[in-house]
Design an enzyme around this catalytic site. Structure first.
Site, mmCIF file in Angstrom:
data_model
loop_
_atom_site.group_PDB
_atom_site.id
_atom_site.type_symbol
_atom_site.label_atom_id
_atom_site.label_comp_id
_atom_site.label_asym_id
_atom_site.label_seq_id
_atom_site.Cartn_x
_atom_site.Cartn_y
_atom_site.Cartn_z
ATOM 1 N N GLY A 168 -3.425 0.581 6.001
ATOM 2 C CA GLY A 168 -2.525 -0.222 6.849
ATOM 3 C C GLY A 168 -3.072 -0.382 8.148
ATOM 4 C CD GLU A 200 -2.853 -3.487 4.300
ATOM 5 O OE1 GLU A 200 -2.860 -4.041 3.101
ATOM 6 O OE2 GLU A 200 -1.990 -2.637 4.524
#
Length: 259
Positions: A109, A112
């Protein structure tokens, strides 16, 4: 806001710091809520001409907080996927240029989030990668969609299928990051990069970014050209456009008004 994210303004540069250093700045619901508020706060600040996203204590973000499984918090975050998507879109659509300053680890993440920024600058010995495959899942918060738009589908498959990690230098070589800074030089390089936007006309920057994001979103050429035309019309009708032309003809520095 809690204290899971901090915001500050340094001159014309907005700085958001992910602030869970005791957990390697991993993402939980509180951090997402604070990041959402911090982005909104800096978006409304007319002094901000660029935004830096970084992590506290020499670590960018080690992904989702897996320890939250113990009390079900991660499941709550998963069910509230709308908040995550909202934060990512708000970061992607932030009106001024955004730079992820990647130090230490950026995993899952964390990568991301960085991929939602316009630029990524990493420390040379930073570690970037997607380790989700060894947990029986995959990076499903933009990892399979935004990252291939940066480095291509095949390289993305290699990273995601193997769970391997890249150094900052290796990440630069495949286009996952745009610049690499030497040891203890990351923020100096990032701030120097961000400062180049401080003396640019803000409306022209905003409209250019909006038009370029249409490519990012996969608009057709026809759709993109239409959006570009509308955005260009907005920029052309501003006082800043007149000031820029007049300053050029008078051979002086322009004074942007942001209108």
């Amino acid at each position: 806001m809690t204290n899971k994210v901090t915001t500050e303004v340094d001159g014309n540069i907005g700085i958001i710091t992910l602030n869970r250093p005791e957990n390697n700045n991993t993402i939980n619901v509180e951090m997402l809520e604070d990041l959402n508020s911090g982005l909104e706060e800096l978006k409304m600040n007319d002094a901000v001409k660029s935004l830096i996203l970084r992590g506290a204590d020499n670590t960018f973000c080690a992904g989702a907080d897996l320890l939250a499984f113990q009390d079900g918090e991660l499941l709550t975050a998963t069910s509230d996927i709308g908040l995550l998507r909202q934060v990512q879109k708000k970061l992607e659509d932030f009106p001024m240029p955004t730079i992820a300053a990647i130090e230490g680890v950026a995993l899952g993440g964390g990568v991301e989030l960085a991929a939602c920024c316009d630029f990524r600058i990493a420390d040379s010995d930073a570690e970037l990668g997607f380790t989700e495959i060894d947990l029986g899942v995959f990076p499903g918060a933009g990892g399979t969609q935004r990252v291939p738009r940066l480095i291509g589908v095949t390289k993305s498959k290699e990273l995601i299928f193997t769970g391997g990690r890249l150094s900052g230098i290796e990440a630069e070589s495949i286009g996952l990051v745009d610049k690499v800074a030497g040891e203890d030089e990351l923020m100096e390089v990032v701030i120097e990069f961000a400062e180049q936007f401080s003396d640019k006309p803000p409306i022209a920057l905003q409209t250019a970014k909006a038009a370029l994001n249409e490519v990012w979103r996969g608009s057709s050429l026809r759709e993109g050209l239409l959006f570009e035309s509308l955005a260009a019309d907005i920029a052309f009708e501003t006082e800043d456009r007149s000031e820029g032309m007049n300053a050029f003809l008078a051979k002086r520095e322009p004074e942007w008004k942001g209108r």
